[in-house]
Design a protein around this motif. Sequence first.
Motif, PDB file in Angstrom:
ATOM      1  N   LEU A 174      35.224  33.411  45.149  1.00 12.51           N
ATOM      2  CA  LEU A 174      36.081  34.454  45.387  1.00 12.51           C
ATOM      3  C   LEU A 174      36.531  34.551  43.838  1.00 12.51           C
ATOM      4  O   LEU A 174      37.184  33.259  43.727  1.00 12.51           O
ATOM      5  N   LYS A 175      36.834  35.658  43.711  1.00 14.31           N
ATOM      6  CA  LYS A 175      37.286  35.994  42.245  1.00 14.31           C
ATOM      7  C   LYS A 175      38.144  37.021  42.206  1.00 14.31           C
ATOM      8  O   LYS A 175      38.503  37.998  41.437  1.00 14.31           O
ATOM      9  N   VAL A 176      38.358  36.868  43.017  1.00  8.29           N
ATOM     10  CA  VAL A 176      39.713  38.453  43.672  1.00  8.29           C
ATOM     11  C   VAL A 176      41.132  37.774  43.522  1.00  8.29           C
ATOM     12  O   VAL A 176      41.168  36.878  44.160  1.00  8.29           O
ATOM     13  N   THR A 177      42.199  38.510  42.256  1.00  2.74           N
ATOM     14  CA  THR A 177      43.357  38.247  42.206  1.00  2.74           C
ATOM     15  C   THR A 177      44.591  39.224  43.152  1.00  2.74           C
ATOM     16  O   THR A 177      45.095  38.604  42.839  1.00  2.74           O
ATOM     17  N   LYS A 178      43.883  40.319  43.119  1.00  4.82           N
ATOM     18  CA  LYS A 178      44.584  40.975  44.081  1.00  4.82           C
ATOM     19  C   LYS A 178      44.286  41.047  45.737  1.00  4.82           C
ATOM     20  O   LYS A 178      43.204  41.992  46.179  1.00  4.82           O
ATOM     21  N   PRO A 179      45.034  40.659  46.094  1.00  9.58           N
ATOM     22  CA  PRO A 179      44.860  40.250  47.939  1.00  9.58           C
ATOM     23  C   PRO A 179      44.179  41.395  48.723  1.00  9.58           C
ATOM     24  O   PRO A 179      43.374  42.330  49.347  1.00  9.58           O
ATOM     25  N   THR A 229      29.284  36.374  45.432  1.00  8.49           N
ATOM     26  CA  THR A 229      30.593  36.831  44.953  1.00  8.49           C
ATOM     27  C   THR A 229      31.043  37.795  45.149  1.00  8.49           C
ATOM     28  O   THR A 229      31.165  39.432  45.249  1.00  8.49           O
ATOM     29  N   LEU A 230      32.588  37.912  45.157  1.00 13.83           N
ATOM     30  CA  LEU A 230      33.412  38.669  45.537  1.00 13.83           C
ATOM     31  C   LEU A 230      34.858  39.328  44.165  1.00 13.83           C
ATOM     32  O   LEU A 230      35.210  37.830  44.022  1.00 13.83           O
ATOM     33  N   SER A 231      34.562  40.561  43.494  1.00 14.82           N
ATOM     34  CA  SER A 231      34.814  40.045  42.495  1.00 14.82           C
ATOM     35  C   SER A 231      35.584  41.687  42.526  1.00 14.82           C
ATOM     36  O   SER A 231      35.172  41.970  42.483  1.00 14.82           O
TER      37      SER A 231
END
Length: 453
Positions: free
Chosen positions: A332-337, A372-374
């Motif tokens: 999980l590489k997402v900074t904006k939920p 991978t979630l980015s």
Amino acid sequence: MTLRNRFTLISSLSFGIVSIITSAVIFFAYYDSTKIFYFEKLRNTALISAIYYLEKDELPKDRHAQIKKEYNHLIQNNRVAVYNQNNEVTFGHNLNDKNIKLSHLKAVRSNKGLQFMSDNQFYYGIFYPDNQGDFVVFVKSPNDSFQSQILRLAIIMLSVLIVGLLVIYFLSRYLSKVVYKPISNVVERINKVDYNNISTAITSTNTNDEVEELIKSYNKLLGRISENVLLQQNFINYVSHEFKTPLAAISGNLEVFAQKDRTPEEYREVAKESLENVYEIENILNNLLLMSGMTKLESSHQPMRVDELIWKIYEKLEPKAKENNSSIKIELKVTKPALLEFPGNETLLYLALYNIVENAIKYSFDKPVVITLSEKDSQLHIRVKDEGRGIPYEDLAKISETFYRGKNVDTVKGSGIGLSLSKSIFDHHNIQMEIDSIVNVGTSVLLKFPVHS
């Protein structure tokens, strides 16, 4: 009535109506202006006649003679009548003209002038006060010249109208042939459509007009029809070919099993194999039914969490990955939920993502599958990557087609429906799917979610 004949009729009638109205306006305008011109000439003649007859006693003889010489062609005694106060003709030889009535003389005295037409003659009267008394001067002129001009004008305009109608008729026929030729070509091409090659029926004209739009729309329709025909053909071929394996296995096992008594363990084994084959057939049929109804699905999008969907798939497929000596890793590489929230049909997206991950597990063998979630440019990206046998380059363009399977699948079970179904679901949600693969290196499936507010 054909479009060509309708175009010819409408254009001819339109031109005819406009031409008739225009001709009528021109005719009556010319008629009135010409009549005014003739009466104006008569008015001048009446004034000159009054001067000639009534001012004789006041003008020098040479001046009077000059007037008579200059206007002798206008001043004709038989066309002039000068009435005195007693309504008697005192000058001119137009005596007892039945068309000049007492009412006319009174009207001239009241209105200082009068003009009218009678018995093919123009009449004009003026009131002329003189030292000898008050006189009424009437002059007349035959309207033969006027009628001749009007008749010539009518003949010319009627001839022009008839010739114009004939010209516009034949011109409309020619133009309609030119205008509707592309449509005729389209009809001809449609009539030559081959059922076996329906998707390439019509070629573009590149004219950037309505006909081009018609061809594009028709080609889109043909494409959809061709896809449905191909789907039906492939379905029949698939059912007749692929269903033979599980059905033959079931029938073969049962036939062999029925030849003699078996142990309970053997019964359970055959039942297990038969159920697996039945489940396989059921799964294929369910996917086919879902695909056939994709275009009929109504909008049922609800806000959902994509990461939660991925974890559900992980829980479902992780045991299967272990059976295949593989594993599933989630990054999980997402900074904006907020990017993980997406409006869609949760059931369909679950099925589409499940198929992608399941395919990766099938062909990864003992290597891990990485999900991978980015994020990139305010878009959510999901990449499913394996290190399996990969997809040959020549198969990449067709790999998402219904029932198509790569040449190197070997004994790995599959129907060729899963990836096609996933692509249809992603297209339904405006999600872009990109597949990169290298043989014996691995396959990467990238999903680009649309930007949503």
